[in-house]
Design an enzyme around this catalytic site. Structure first.
Site, mmCIF file in Angstrom:
data_model
loop_
_atom_site.group_PDB
_atom_site.id
_atom_site.type_symbol
_atom_site.label_atom_id
_atom_site.label_comp_id
_atom_site.label_asym_id
_atom_site.label_seq_id
_atom_site.Cartn_x
_atom_site.Cartn_y
_atom_site.Cartn_z
ATOM 1 N N GLU A 158 0.676 -1.271 0.022
ATOM 2 C CA GLU A 158 -0.038 -0.049 0.088
ATOM 3 C C GLU A 158 0.809 1.245 0.042
ATOM 4 O O GLU A 158 1.801 1.191 0.884
ATOM 5 C CB GLU A 158 -0.942 -0.062 1.254
ATOM 6 C CG GLU A 158 -1.692 1.193 1.501
ATOM 7 C CD GLU A 158 -2.404 1.691 0.208
ATOM 8 O OE1 GLU A 158 -2.423 3.042 0.268
ATOM 9 O OE2 GLU A 158 -3.209 1.067 -0.062
ATOM 10 N N TYR A 198 -27.686 8.196 4.429
ATOM 11 C CA TYR A 198 -28.050 6.943 5.446
ATOM 12 C C TYR A 198 -27.134 6.890 6.548
ATOM 13 O O TYR A 198 -26.358 7.675 6.606
ATOM 14 C CB TYR A 198 -27.657 5.567 4.524
ATOM 15 C CG TYR A 198 -26.284 5.794 3.776
ATOM 16 C CD1 TYR A 198 -25.325 5.218 4.262
ATOM 17 C CD2 TYR A 198 -26.205 6.026 2.224
ATOM 18 C CE1 TYR A 198 -23.995 5.159 3.839
ATOM 19 C CE2 TYR A 198 -24.825 6.157 1.841
ATOM 20 C CZ TYR A 198 -23.634 5.708 2.365
ATOM 21 O OH TYR A 198 -22.618 5.545 1.823
ATOM 22 N N ASP A 207 -11.737 -1.037 -9.290
ATOM 23 C CA ASP A 207 -11.976 0.327 -9.972
ATOM 24 C C ASP A 207 -10.624 0.274 -11.094
ATOM 25 O O ASP A 207 -10.459 1.006 -11.872
ATOM 26 C CB ASP A 207 -11.488 1.398 -9.225
ATOM 27 C CG ASP A 207 -13.140 1.819 -8.521
ATOM 28 O OD1 ASP A 207 -14.080 1.034 -8.924
ATOM 29 O OD2 ASP A 207 -13.050 2.672 -7.651
#
Length: 383
Positions: free
Chosen positions: A34, A205, A283
């Site tokens: 990462e 939400y 993605d």
């Protein structure tokens, strides 16, 4: 062809973490790279659909995911003029009964935390602050080390996509999205509200035990002038964009103290998702517009299918993975675009369509649920 015993996963977002966990569950030695110095997710909330929760259950972490999030009672579509209900989609226990799992709303950071704890327990090696770019990953090399496969889960800005011959730059879609968090009364019903108006919509939400409301406001904008992918914006700009909407919407936006504005991008469909030992997911190969709230969930589906395929077939499983996923992901991408057009209808057609929605919702209450059977009822863990 080639048993997959050692895998590198590039990108510790939701798709990358899920892939690392799924591969480790099948006995693979996994190193997760990462580029950020610490784990986390920029943004606020996400909706993990029933189809994604089936993967969480198969990985043994569904209870932890549910505990970290909020299960909505229903999704309610409303008009922007008066906030009147147009159609309702039962969730909660109804979703569990119909699709085999509930929908769960989570703060992105909370889902990352659950997944990170699971990958560490599964023995995944996590290397933070590592920027991995194209060069050698097709042959399975990362930082001079050999891997049987390299999984590119590095998002829409993927640097690895170019290595399989797909280096096109992401394109601006003509939409921007404001994201914000506001406090809410946890005693209020957990209803996901989708308010529709000409060229824009507003979603809210509950998150974190119902103490926070996630706000996503999407509008058409001719171009994106930001220097990056997102930027902090003035809440008054958000309020001005939705001025004249119903009282509840305006009251909600009046409470926004900080907001971030994102340009919404995609890229042309990829004719292939893998080359050599390099394979893409999420993605990096199929960015989703947010109109079906399936971006994270489709990455989760990818992760399971990839691990399942290479676990059974080794490197040959990369072809099986692509064959199982490309049509499904493409269908969801197209459905999201179509949903966006429906959400943003204007002119004389809008009241006609909305009257039809109210009528169908009243006469055929199960219509809305049936529309989503193909999406939420899908179960990649069933083979």
């Amino acid at each position: 062809m080639g048993e997959v015993r050692r895998a590198a996963v590039i990108g510790a977002g939701i798709g990358g973490l899920t892939a690392a966990l799924a591969l480790a569950r099948r006995g693979c030695e996994v190193v997760l790279f990462e580029r950020a110095p610490e784990l986390g997710e920029v943004g606020a909330g996400l909706q993990l659909g029933p189809n994604g929760m089936k993967v969480m259950a198969a990985l043994g972490i569904a209870d932890a995911v549910r505990a970290a999030g909020v299960v909505p009672e229903m999704v309610e579509l409303r008009d922007h003029d008066a906030g009147r209900p147009l159609m309702r989609l039962p969730m909660g226990a109804a979703a569990d009964a119909r699709w085999g799992a509930p929908m769960v709303n989570l703060h992105r950071a909370d889902l990352v935390e659950v997944l990170a704890a699971a990958v560490k327990e599964a023995g995944v090696e996590l290397r933070l602050g590592r920027e991995i770019t194209a060069g050698g990953t097709v042959q399975g090399e990362v930082e001079g080390k050999a891997f049987d496969i390299v999984v590119g889960a590095d998002g829409i800005r993927s640097t690895l996509r170019a290595e399989i011959g797909q280096g096109s730059l992401p394109r601006y879609t003509g939409h921007v999205a404001w994201r914000a968090l506001v406090t809410r009364d946890p005693a209020e019903p957990a209803v996901t509200a989708l308010t529709l108006g000409p060229d824009r919509h507003l979603v809210t939400y509950a998150l974190r035990g119902g103490t926070l409301a996630n706000v996503v406001a999407v509008a058409r904008r001719a171009d994106w002038r930001g220097e990056g992918w997102f930027e902090e914006d003035d809440p008054d700009t958000l309020r001005a964009t939705f001025a004249g909407w119903n009282d509840a919407a305006e009251a909600l936006l009046a409470r926004v103290e900080q907001t971030w504005l994102w340009g919404l991008f995609d890229h042309a469909p990829l004719p292939r998702w893998h080359l050599g030992r390099l394979v893409l997911l999420g993605d990096a190969c199929h960015p989703m517009l947010p109109f079906l709230a399936q971006g994270a969930t489709q990455a989760v589906e990818d992760a399971w299918v990839l691990a399942d395929a290479v676990g059974a077939e080794g490197l040959n499983g990369l072809e099986t993975y692509a064959a199982r996923r490309i049509d499904r992901a493409t269908r969801v991408q197209r459905a999201a675009v179509a949903q966006g057009r429906l959400d943003h209808l204007g002119g004389l057609v809008r009241p006609v369509v909305q009257l039809g929605m109210r009528t169908v919702g009243a006469v055929t209450p199960g219509f809305a649920a049936r529309r989503f059977d193909w999406l939420y009822g899908h179960d990649v863990t069933a083979g």
